[in-house]
Motif scaffolding. Structure first.
Motif, PDB file in Angstrom:
ATOM      1  N   LEU A   1       3.192 -33.246   9.686  1.00 35.28           N
ATOM      2  CA  LEU A   1       4.328 -34.123   9.392  1.00 35.28           C
ATOM      3  C   LEU A   1       5.583 -33.293   9.210  1.00 35.28           C
ATOM      4  CD1 LEU A   1       5.298 -37.044   8.392  1.00 35.28           C
ATOM      5  CD2 LEU A   1       5.050 -36.050   6.120  1.00 35.28           C
ATOM      6  N   PHE A   2       6.679 -33.795   9.754  1.00 40.02           N
ATOM      7  CA  PHE A   2       8.011 -33.259   9.485  1.00 40.02           C
ATOM      8  C   PHE A   2       8.861 -34.446   9.057  1.00 40.02           C
ATOM      9  CE2 PHE A   2       6.169 -30.593  12.815  1.00 40.02           C
ATOM     10  CZ  PHE A   2       6.246 -29.347  12.207  1.00 40.02           C
TER      11      PHE A   2
ATOM     12  N   GLN B   1       7.936 -28.046  24.264  1.00 32.88           N
ATOM     13  CA  GLN B   1       8.472 -28.428  22.962  1.00 32.88           C
ATOM     14  C   GLN B   1       8.799 -29.914  22.921  1.00 32.88           C
ATOM     15  OE1 GLN B   1      12.537 -27.202  21.963  1.00 32.88           O
ATOM     16  NE2 GLN B   1      12.769 -26.469  24.059  1.00 32.88           N
ATOM     17  N   ILE B   2       8.724 -30.454  21.713  1.00 29.56           N
ATOM     18  CA  ILE B   2       9.136 -31.835  21.481  1.00 29.56           C
ATOM     19  C   ILE B   2      10.510 -31.765  20.835  1.00 29.56           C
ATOM     20  CG2 ILE B   2       8.642 -33.980  20.254  1.00 29.56           C
ATOM     21  CD1 ILE B   2       5.694 -32.900  20.100  1.00 29.56           C
ATOM     22  N   ARG B   3      11.461 -32.460  21.394  1.00 30.56           N
ATOM     23  CA  ARG B   3      12.792 -32.538  20.789  1.00 30.56           C
ATOM     24  C   ARG B   3      12.847 -33.802  19.933  1.00 30.56           C
ATOM     25  NH1 ARG B   3      17.102 -30.867  25.497  1.00 30.56           N
ATOM     26  NH2 ARG B   3      16.415 -28.681  25.674  1.00 30.56           N
TER      27      ARG B   3
ATOM     28  N   ASP C   1      16.089 -31.282  16.680  1.00 26.10           N
ATOM     29  CA  ASP C   1      15.180 -30.266  16.166  1.00 26.10           C
ATOM     30  C   ASP C   1      14.068 -30.125  17.194  1.00 26.10           C
ATOM     31  OD1 ASP C   1      16.469 -29.871  13.643  1.00 26.10           O
ATOM     32  OD2 ASP C   1      15.568 -31.728  12.923  1.00 26.10           O
ATOM     33  N   SER C   2      13.483 -28.945  17.284  1.00 25.81           N
ATOM     34  CA  SER C   2      12.379 -28.720  18.207  1.00 25.81           C
ATOM     35  C   SER C   2      11.083 -28.507  17.445  1.00 25.81           C
ATOM     36  CB  SER C   2      12.650 -27.483  19.077  1.00 25.81           C
ATOM     37  OG  SER C   2      13.733 -27.721  19.928  1.00 25.81           O
TER      38      SER C   2
ATOM     39  N   SER D   1      -1.018 -21.257  16.412  1.00 26.70           N
ATOM     40  CA  SER D   1      -1.846 -21.542  15.228  1.00 26.70           C
ATOM     41  C   SER D   1      -1.351 -22.745  14.439  1.00 26.70           C
ATOM     42  CB  SER D   1      -1.902 -20.318  14.324  1.00 26.70           C
ATOM     43  OG  SER D   1      -0.599 -19.986  13.885  1.00 26.70           O
ATOM     44  N   ASP D   2      -0.109 -23.191  14.688  1.00 25.26           N
ATOM     45  CA  ASP D   2       0.450 -24.303  13.922  1.00 25.26           C
ATOM     46  C   ASP D   2       1.646 -24.897  14.660  1.00 25.26           C
ATOM     47  OD1 ASP D   2       0.768 -26.087  11.842  1.00 25.26           O
ATOM     48  OD2 ASP D   2       1.651 -24.635  10.452  1.00 25.26           O
ATOM     49  N   TYR D   3       1.993 -26.122  14.300  1.00 26.75           N
ATOM     50  CA  TYR D   3       3.219 -26.754  14.791  1.00 26.75           C
ATOM     51  C   TYR D   3       4.343 -26.365  13.862  1.00 26.75           C
ATOM     52  CZ  TYR D   3      -0.122 -29.635  17.313  1.00 26.75           C
ATOM     53  OH  TYR D   3      -1.146 -30.067  18.118  1.00 26.75           O
ATOM     54  N   VAL D   4       5.475 -25.974  14.409  1.00 29.26           N
ATOM     55  CA  VAL D   4       6.615 -25.583  13.583  1.00 29.26           C
ATOM     56  C   VAL D   4       7.856 -26.345  14.036  1.00 29.26           C
ATOM     57  CG1 VAL D   4       5.744 -23.285  13.009  1.00 29.26           C
ATOM     58  CG2 VAL D   4       7.167 -23.595  15.030  1.00 29.26           C
ATOM     59  N   LEU D   5       8.758 -26.516  13.107  1.00 24.77           N
ATOM     60  CA  LEU D   5      10.036 -27.182  13.358  1.00 24.77           C
ATOM     61  C   LEU D   5      11.116 -26.114  13.422  1.00 24.77           C
ATOM     62  CD1 LEU D   5      11.478 -30.013  13.493  1.00 24.77           C
ATOM     63  CD2 LEU D   5      11.910 -29.706  11.052  1.00 24.77           C
ATOM     64  N   GLN D   6      11.860 -26.099  14.516  1.00 28.02           N
ATOM     65  CA  GLN D   6      12.965 -25.145  14.661  1.00 28.02           C
ATOM     66  C   GLN D   6      14.267 -25.873  14.832  1.00 28.02           C
ATOM     67  OE1 GLN D   6      11.968 -22.634  17.982  1.00 28.02           O
ATOM     68  NE2 GLN D   6      10.760 -21.297  16.707  1.00 28.02           N
TER      69      GLN D   6
END
Length: 175
Positions: A132-133, A150-152, A163-164, A170-175
């Motif tokens: 979750l973000f 990437q998902i925008r 945000d991407s 190893s994990d989903y990250v928000l950039q």
């Protein structure tokens, strides 16, 4: 006499040019032109995809998935046409992490027990919550778009800011 007629003609031209500008400014401020900026949604569900919201985020009390079905019922016909024309989506079936099964990515809004509201993007696989973000603030519009790996996550329909969300291996990250 010629100078007087020229001045009158010049005044008439400026008058009509000014009217045209005023009319354009009025048309660009139509209430439904940027509905996604001001529209808010009311979180009303205790579960997301069959999972209690408190299992996703312990301090949440309600959430709502925002998708085309929900928006079609809520928006005017012209506003919904904006949605249909857009390349932005409200849910995706993708495989970012190269596992056997695809992830389902959804957007929505939430309300915490404290009264805080905001937007979220959640990732599920096989009916299980993965990641979750969230973005506290208004419980308004957001959408997603797949660009390569990437998902925008857009929080405005016609803005360039996003945000991407990426899979790091190893994990989903928000950039």
């Amino acid at each position: 006499m010629l100078i007087g007629k020229s001045r009158v003609l010049l005044l008439i031209v400026f008058f009509f040019a000014g009217c045209k500008t005023t009319q354009t400014e009025t048309l660009s401020r139509k209430p439904n032109e940027a509905w996604w900026v001001s529209e808010t949604f009311t979180p009303s569900e205790a579960n997301i995809k069959g999972i209690p919201v408190t299992q996703i985020m312990p301090d949440w009390k309600l959430a709502l998935l925002v998708n085309e079905d929900y928006l079609e019922e809520r928006l005017s016909e012209s506003q919904f046409r904006d949605i249909q024309k857009s390349k932005l989506k409200f849910d995706l079936q993708i495989n970012l992490d190269d596992t056997a099964n695809e992830e389902t990515v959804v957007v929505g809004v939430y309300e915490a027990s404290s009264g805080e509201k905001g937007k979220f993007i959640a990732i599920f696989r096989d009916s299980k919550f993965i990641k979750l973000f969230s973005d506290a603030g208004d419980a308004g519009y957001s959408s997603i778009f797949l660009e390569g790996n990437q998902i925008r996550w857009y929080k405005c329909m016609e803005c360039g800011d996003f945000d991407s969300i990426l899979w790091t291996g190893s994990d989903y990250v928000l950039q």
